[in-house]
Design an enzyme around this catalytic site. Structure first.
Site, PDB file in Angstrom:
ATOM      1  N   TYR A  40      47.095 -16.401  -3.758  1.00  9.30           N
ATOM      2  CA  TYR A  40      48.403 -16.782  -3.228  1.00  9.30           C
ATOM      3  C   TYR A  40      48.547 -18.297  -3.099  1.00  9.30           C
ATOM      4  CZ  TYR A  40      49.798 -12.001  -2.158  1.00  9.30           C
ATOM      5  OH  TYR A  40      50.173 -10.695  -2.246  1.00  9.30           O
ATOM      6  N   GLU A  90      24.821   5.761   3.397  1.00  9.34           N
ATOM      7  CA  GLU A  90      26.110   5.634   2.726  1.00  9.34           C
ATOM      8  C   GLU A  90      27.311   5.844   3.648  1.00  9.34           C
ATOM      9  OE1 GLU A  90      26.696   8.203  -0.696  1.00  9.34           O
ATOM     10  OE2 GLU A  90      28.814   7.688  -0.848  1.00  9.34           O
ATOM     11  N   ASP A 150      24.936  10.447  -0.437  1.00 11.55           N
ATOM     12  CA  ASP A 150      25.309  11.779  -0.897  1.00 11.55           C
ATOM     13  C   ASP A 150      24.535  12.095  -2.171  1.00 11.55           C
ATOM     14  OD1 ASP A 150      27.163  12.132   1.143  1.00 11.55           O
ATOM     15  OD2 ASP A 150      28.860  11.439  -0.054  1.00 11.55           O
TER      16      ASP A 150
END
Lengths: 366, 366
Positions: A101, A199, A251
């Protein structure tokens, strides 16, 4: 790349300005300015067997001001260098999004970025060419929310002075929030035996509620999905400086194995920083496909994209070990995946009373 | 609903077990067991003009054991109540996801949940019918990562004892991590003039780097997108107990106005908790469509789904004020949206030196 040590503001600034000085010299000698950048694609990534991490290969491309688009890229680089040099001089920092920006305030329209991808890529290019890390440019990522709980006393240098924080005694249930640049942290003291990177937030909260960090003298680092650079850097420092084994608990699906891969070996996107971010000694604790079978965990079927990801992992040098080939082939065979929290099907304490202690003993960590 | 006070474990447990006792009594009287639940759809949400929050209307549906599917729902409710009662007795907690997996360990297959939506919905039903909040069941959400920075001294009751934490002096640059249940927090002391809730991590880091919390005696609460219940609850408590004005600072698009709406007025999903979670006095500071025009901010065009969302906000009683109608119509007119960090196009300090102080003065907060 001088990735092991931190540059101070003046050094980082100098290395950046040297880049701009090169353009100046090229002009002065009557040459068309150019910049050499390693090709940052999968085809130019090599696995460094000695260091156990991903690094860029020899291929590079040249940005030259000979073409309009090349000239524009070098112009943008120059404006960005000017901004970064000023930022360092003032001991400020900014986010990648702010840089994008901010370019709108630059006086030359041609120097402004068209997309954030463009400014992000330029910053990565500058990291590689200047051999200064983004953190040393004082470019911050968007926050990651990752946090630490465990028997560790540290000192963080903040803009408001130093803070001494014990990551169990001085924090709430939420733990210690990892700052954007973890190299502002000094480790003062610890009673830890190992680092456990986790995780998901749900599992992290389970371990903390069950007092796992306390009972097993473990520093629990919450990865929060694909870990931010700050989280990987902190993990590496815990390993290297405190000589602690690191285990990664995710996982049981191909995307989570990639999370492990990025902690242990680095990623294609940040291969120029592998030595600074990767912990090749990190071990994978689970969820393993063999766990799905052994503990009869609740599962979901593998989707097509899961299967593709597993197959591409079989081709990935990071996963070409006996262990991973066995696990990935087993998973393709059973066609199933499981989440960390699926261990709750054996009771809320199973993970801390049985699963982790048994596995850690097997791995020689306990 | 007894949402203003916290139940202790014994009270929560009793109210839950009363539900199961109702089934027992119905059986004993020879009736088919049933459970009455308010209809939780948009058509049964009413805006409570007095309290300025969303609440459920009069419509309710009956779950009856007359049908197989109804009987199965009540069976699942009974097993869940049993689990929650045991959890409270042991002073444990668990996540919604763990509950879903845990049901696999229940002896009766018919009581197990088929999807996590099913267990999530049941917990919400039980909240409404038992008048016990999920937090008082000790059901934790997945972590939100939200955090606080500002002149506030608090005491958090953790499982490892009480922790006194000053949210500037005792935390790193990352701030104080809001725990899953903020009712474990007691406010001890503060020098704050107002609470500033901030949507994005990038802007939160900007305010902290620029020392905004320090200079303006502001408690900066990072919302992290759509705020978690814990974050909304903490915001409400800061307002009610410390008598501090609350302002909300988000991106300038319809989804962010909904974030403001959920802080101020509550959401359809948790309308039964509006009195506990919502801060109707919260004011919206920006980014406003008028800011996009006035400050000539970098923008993106509105997408079709943005336009639909704005149009549906015009129909939403929460946004039927002169202010919002003007802003939303202006936005539809200019066809543009802007992010918080777009303020960086006027320089990195514009937001803290100019934008926020001017607006806060205008709003009467400073």
């Amino acid at each position: 790349m001088s990735t092991d040590s931190n540059l101070n503001e003046a050094e980082a600034r100098e290395q950046l300005l040297d880049l701009a000085a090169d353009f100046y010299d090229q002009f002065a000698e009557g040459d068309v300015p150019t910049m050499q950048i390693p090709t940052r694609t999968k085809s130019n990534i090599e696995y460094d067997e000695d260091k156990d991490v991903w690094v860029y290969g020899d291929r590079s491309s040249t940005r030259s001001a000979k073409t309009v688009s090349g000239a524009q890229k070098l112009l943008k680089a120059t404006y960005t260098i000017d901004f970064l040099a000023q930022q360092l001089e003032e001991d400020r920092s900014s986010t990648l999004r702010e840089l994008y920006y901010l370019s709108e305030s630059w006086d030359l329209d041609e120097a402004q970025f068209n997309t954030q991808d463009e400014s992000n890529n330029l910053i990565e290019d500058l990291e590689i060419v200047s051999e200064v890390k983004r953190e040393d440019f004082h470019m911050r990522p968007e926050e990651s929310g990752a946090k630490v709980m465990g028997p560790l006393l540290l000192r963080e240098q903040t803009r408001r002075g130093d803070r001494e924080i014990h990551c169990q005694d001085d924090v709430g249930q939420g733990g210690y929030q990892i700052p954007n640049n973890p190299d502002t942290i000094e480790f003062l003291d610890n009673d830890a035996d190992f680092v456990l990177c986790v995780e998901t937030g749900g599992m992290r909260d389970r371990l903390v509620e069950n007092g796992f960090d306390d009972e097993y003298d473990s520093i629990v680092v919450h990865l929060g999905g694909q870990p931010a650079r700050a989280t990987r850097r902190l993990t590496k420092r815990l390993h290297d400086e405190l000589d602690l084994p690191v285990v990664v608990f995710t996982d049981g699906d191909p995307w989570s194995y990639r999370i492990y891969g990025s902690v242990a070996y680095g990623s294609i996107k940040s291969a120029h920083l592998s030595e600074y971010l990767a912990t090749p000694e990190a071990q994978f604790i689970g969820i393993r496909p063999e766990d799905i079978v052994e503990y009869d965990l609740p599962t979901d079927p593998l989707s097509d994209s899961d299967i593709n990801a597993l197959e591409s992992e079989l081709e990935d040098p990071r996963f070409q070990t006996e262990f991973w080939e066995e696990q990935i082939e087993l998973q393709l065979d059973i066609g199933k995946k499981s989440e960390q929290q699926a261990l709750a099907s054996r009771g809320l304490d199973f993970v801390t009373d049985t699963y982790l202690p048994e596995r850690l003993t097997e791995m020689g960590v306990l």
